[in-house]
Design an enzyme around this catalytic site. Structure first.
Site, mmCIF file in Angstrom:
data_model
loop_
_atom_site.group_PDB
_atom_site.id
_atom_site.type_symbol
_atom_site.label_atom_id
_atom_site.label_comp_id
_atom_site.label_asym_id
_atom_site.label_seq_id
_atom_site.Cartn_x
_atom_site.Cartn_y
_atom_site.Cartn_z
ATOM 1 N N ARG A 65 1.340 2.760 -70.924
ATOM 2 C CA ARG A 65 1.569 1.325 -70.818
ATOM 3 C C ARG A 65 2.166 0.789 -72.119
ATOM 4 N NH1 ARG A 65 -3.292 -2.666 -69.291
ATOM 5 N NH2 ARG A 65 -2.152 -4.583 -68.884
ATOM 6 N N ILE A 66 3.130 -0.083 -71.991
ATOM 7 C CA ILE A 66 3.759 -0.687 -73.161
ATOM 8 C C ILE A 66 3.058 -2.019 -73.426
ATOM 9 C CG2 ILE A 66 5.934 -1.544 -74.136
ATOM 10 C CD1 ILE A 66 5.747 1.557 -73.602
ATOM 11 N N GLY A 92 1.851 6.301 -77.998
ATOM 12 C CA GLY A 92 2.691 5.826 -79.104
ATOM 13 C C GLY A 92 4.166 5.842 -78.762
ATOM 14 N N ILE A 118 3.776 -1.568 -90.536
ATOM 15 C CA ILE A 118 4.919 -1.098 -91.332
ATOM 16 C C ILE A 118 6.236 -1.685 -90.821
ATOM 17 C CG2 ILE A 118 3.657 0.978 -91.968
ATOM 18 C CD1 ILE A 118 5.549 2.588 -90.143
ATOM 19 N N GLY A 119 6.099 -2.687 -89.959
ATOM 20 C CA GLY A 119 7.272 -3.343 -89.405
ATOM 21 C C GLY A 119 7.385 -3.124 -87.908
ATOM 22 N N GLY A 164 8.889 2.450 -93.534
ATOM 23 C CA GLY A 164 8.473 3.658 -94.248
ATOM 24 C C GLY A 164 9.080 4.918 -93.655
ATOM 25 N N PHE A 165 9.115 5.002 -92.321
ATOM 26 C CA PHE A 165 9.678 6.164 -91.617
ATOM 27 C C PHE A 165 8.979 7.473 -91.968
ATOM 28 C CE2 PHE A 165 13.355 3.175 -92.080
ATOM 29 C CZ PHE A 165 13.361 2.753 -90.767
ATOM 30 N N GLU A 169 8.131 7.175 -82.544
ATOM 31 C CA GLU A 169 8.975 8.301 -82.936
ATOM 32 C C GLU A 169 9.805 8.893 -81.809
ATOM 33 O OE1 GLU A 169 6.599 10.400 -86.367
ATOM 34 O OE2 GLU A 169 5.240 9.300 -85.079
HETATM 35 MO MO1 MOS Z 1 5.596 8.951 -89.003
HETATM 36 S S1 MOS Z 1 6.864 10.400 -89.765
HETATM 37 O O1 MOS Z 1 4.126 9.767 -88.821
HETATM 38 O O2 MOS Z 1 5.597 7.775 -90.210
#
Ligand code: MOS
Length: 746
Positions: A629-630, A703, A460-461, A231-232, A706
């Protein structure tokens, strides 16, 4: 207890379904008697509709209905904005006879087959009274009053008196996210209830917005989106085609599929808006920042007020007493912009980090040293400044510089060579705010030894299914392949939108708590079910013992798991099919203002410029990330590397170009809209410095969706300058600008 599963490079649990074609994307759901809706989109950018001629279209084979503003009941405007719900375009489709942008839906043809609907859509003749659209910064008014304003200290005065200054304007064109899976909806009515098969980053927000705009209660709407071809950001909020599918399906009393074609992916489902950003930075001779001013002009559409929040990052990234930022929205005849991976921060960092490099050159200072000199020990954007929840950016710089070999950089333009090529080295800081919201998760432990976790969020992938399975496995010891994760349905326990890189931080505590609660219920059952070996009657001492669940087995504390029994046997003994538990977790509002939570990173890029044939390519890219942490090193690394690829595309290729006559995106296809492909991408490297951010959640995970994109464009244009002497302040890098390089030979 197997804790090693957290952080492990677990392969995606949904991978086999995807590679075998069994994963159902929006249009794949098998349904009987489906009709197709094909939209008719405006071919002008600024107009009134003066007539719609359906005489041919309506008589064509298979046509069931043609909907347009003249024959369709008006839809409601969405009530919510961000806080509760949001549609991407505040104005419902078919509201009136105005055309605000090229590609706006003006009719929908519903027919038995896609081909019939497409043929009839092509035969709908719309007459417009058209005016010249305004599509660029300069062909329309710019309001005096900025929309967003931030100030601390006296930035103007400090800039005036600063001994070293940078005063430059940077531009980023419209970039259009084009996920592999195009937007699509199947709408199916059953009486007064509607099911929408969607591709959405937020099944619950989609349900909420549809409820508001269709004017029917939430419980009559089910949104289903189990898998997505990404989706991005383009799928964060509902777009008009989804409403048209619902209205069309109601009209013809059959399920209706609507697919947004690739060409309309450039007009009707959002984009990153273009920005013109004026950056003024003042510093002392020894490189201490004394003033930062960031002024942004950004177009939105005529039908929404989307703000690309570019200046937020300017207020927090570096220590500086005097900062001013403002942002001005201008209305243009373009489709509504929407968040695109790293909204605000990604386009905001390009001018900020570029100007930092320009400043470093003026100071004759190493650009990395300049950043260390102005390192923000607290988040100074707040008054008073707030401590960071966890910040290890200094280590990112150090680890990255060591791995990249930064100390070997010679700053003179064109000074680093490799055969016939000139090498350019650039670096930039990356950041992304760390958010966490509320989530409810249900975990069920089944008598057959399997588990099931459910939540109305979606994958979303990025790997959300896998993170759910990992945490359930961590808490129960049940192997991943015996854990069923069900997401992507609005009717499940309330979950978050996949946005802002927040899902993992949001859902992890809820999964953990739900799973632990389910384990506690099984343990309680083990102590109370007469047929259980742990019932006091069945214990030699006759006293209850403390029990644990490890590796899926219930056993006495202090004894090995093998001494106990599989948890399913306890349930079977009690004739229980399953025991389940639901948990809701949310950040503590009392602690919300204690810390500022951001992820950070350092990105290093090497370009190779071959002046003989004017060829530029990226030859190395290293990203070091501090994101707490990942949880999964495979999917986590994928997120960063994928974002770097997108960043290289942003810096070198991406630009949506509009025809000034009709506002048509001229490169509205994958042949002409360039994105980075394999040939453009070298071996990429990514390192995580891992410091769990326990202020955010018990796992310490922030997160990572991004941040990998954040510093790529400025690092790359800095590398280009280092190689060629050409400073690119208007993305993307254009080869014709590089041909002006004075470095014509290596
Ligand atoms: Mo991201 S631009 O919050 O899908």
């Amino acid at each position: 207890m197997s804790t090693s599963i957290i952080g492990a490079a677990v392969t995606r649990v949904d991978g086999p379904l995807k590679v075998t074609g069994k994963a159902a994307y929006a249009l794949d759901h098998p349904l009987e008697n489906v009709a197709w809706g094909v939209p008719v989109a405006s071919t002008v950018g600024n107009a009134k509709i003066v007539g719609i001629d359906l005489s041919t279209a309506e008589r064509m084979p298979g046509v069931l209905a043609v909907l347009h503003h003249g024959n369709t009941e008006p839809l409601f405007r969405p009530a919510g904005q961000w806080e509760h719900s949001r549609a991407s375009e505040a104005r419902p489709p078919f509201e009136d006879d105005n055309v605000y942008y090229y590609g706006q839906y003006v009719a929908l043809v519903v027919a038995n087959t896609f081909e019939q609907a497409k043929a009839a859509a092509d035969a709908v003749k719309v007459q417009y009274s058209a005016q010249k659209p305004s599509v660029s910064f300069d062909d329309g008014p710019i309001p005096e009053r900025p929309r967003v304003h931030y100030t601390r200290g006296d930035a103007d005065q400090a800039f005036e008196s600063a001994p070293v200054k940078v005063d430059e304007t940077y531009e980023i064109p419209v970039e259009t996210h084009n996920p592999m899976e195009m937007h699509a909806t199947i709408a199916v009515w059953d009486g007064d209830k509607v099911t929408l098969y969607e591709t959405t980053q937020g099944v619950m927000n989609h349900q909420q917005v549809m409820s508001e705009m269709l004017g029917i209660p939430l419980e009559r709407i089910l949104v289903i989106s189990p898998f997505q071809g990404s989706g991005f950001g383009g799928k964060l909020f509902p777009w008009p085609h989804s409403l048209l599918a619902a209205v069309g399906a109601k009209k013809v009393n059959r399920p209706v599929k609507v697919q947004v074609p690739r060409s309309l992916m450039f007009t009707t489902v959002g984009h990153r808006p273009m920005t013109r950003q004026h950056m003024r930075i003042g510093a002392t001779q020894d490189g201490k920042l004394v003033s930062i001013q960031h002024d942004v002009i950004q177009p939105t559409s005529m039908v929404d007020t989307y703000v690309e929040a570019c200046t937020g990052v300017t207020t927090m990234l570096y220590s500086c007493d005097n900062v001013a930022a403002q942002q001005t929205l201008v209305e243009r005849n373009l489709g509504t912009p929407t968040p695109m991976r790293g909204p605000g921060i990604v386009p905001g960092l390009f001018p900020l980090e570029s100007a930092m490099d320009e400043l470093a050159i003026r100071l004759n200072m190493d650009p990395l040293e300049l950043r260390l000199k102005n390192y923000a020990e607290q988040d100074e954007s707040f008054n008073p400044a707030r401590p960071w929840s966890s910040k290890h950016l200094r280590e990112c710089y150090e680890v990255g510089a060591a791995k990249f070999g930064w100390s070997k950089r010679t700053p003179q333009v064109g000074s680093m060579k490799n055969g016939t090529e000139i090498l350019g080295w650039g670096m930039a800081t990356a950041t992304w705010h760390a958010g966490r919201g509320a989530a409810t998760v249900r975990v069920r432990l089944n008598a057959d030894g399997t588990a099931r976790a459910t939540c109305a969020t979606q994958d979303i992938g990025t790997g959300t299914y896998t993170v759910f399975a990992q945490i359930v496995s961590e808490k129960t010891g049940i192997p991943i392949d015996k854990i069923d994760v069900v997401l992507g349905r609005s009717s499940l326990p309330p979950g978050p939108t996949s946005g802002g890189s927040t899902v993992t931080a949001t859902v992890s505590p809820a999964i953990s708590q739900a799973a632990q609660g389910a384990v506690d219920r099984v343990i309680a059952a083990a102590q109370s079910i007469p047929g259980s070996p742990f019932h006091p009657n069945n214990l030699p001492e006759g006293d209850p013992v403390k029990l644990l669940m490890t590796a899926g087995r219930i056993h006495a504390a202090g004894k090995p798991p093998e001494s106990g029994v599989p948890f399913g046997e306890i349930l079977t003994a009690g004739k229980l099919a399953a025991l389940e538990n639901e948990a809701r977790t949310a950040p503590d509002p009392a602690k919300e203002h204690d810390f500022s939570a951001h992820s950070f990173g350092a990105q290093f890029i090497e370009v190779a410029w071959d002046p003989g044939i004017a060829r530029l390519r990226v030859s190395r890219a290293l990203t070091v990330i501090d994101a707490g942490r990942i949880i999964n090193h495979r999917t986590g690394r994928n997120q960063i590397l994928g974002a770097v690829v997108m960043g290289i595309g942003m810096a070198m290729f991406e630009e949506t170009i509009y025809d000034p006559r009709n506002a048509k995106p001229l490169n509205n296809n994958f042949a002409d809209y360039l994105v980075a492909t394999n040939a453009d991408i070298p071996e990429l490297d990514c390192i995580f410095v891992e410091y769990p951010d326990l202020h955010l959640n018990e796992y310490g995970a922030r997160g990572i969706g991004e941040i990998g994109l954040a510093g790529v464009a400025p690092a790359l244009t800095m590398a280009v300058h280092h190689a060629t002497g050409v400073r690119v302040r208007r993305l993307p890098v254009r080869i014709e600008e590089l041909m002006g390089s004075t470095r014509l030979t290596a």
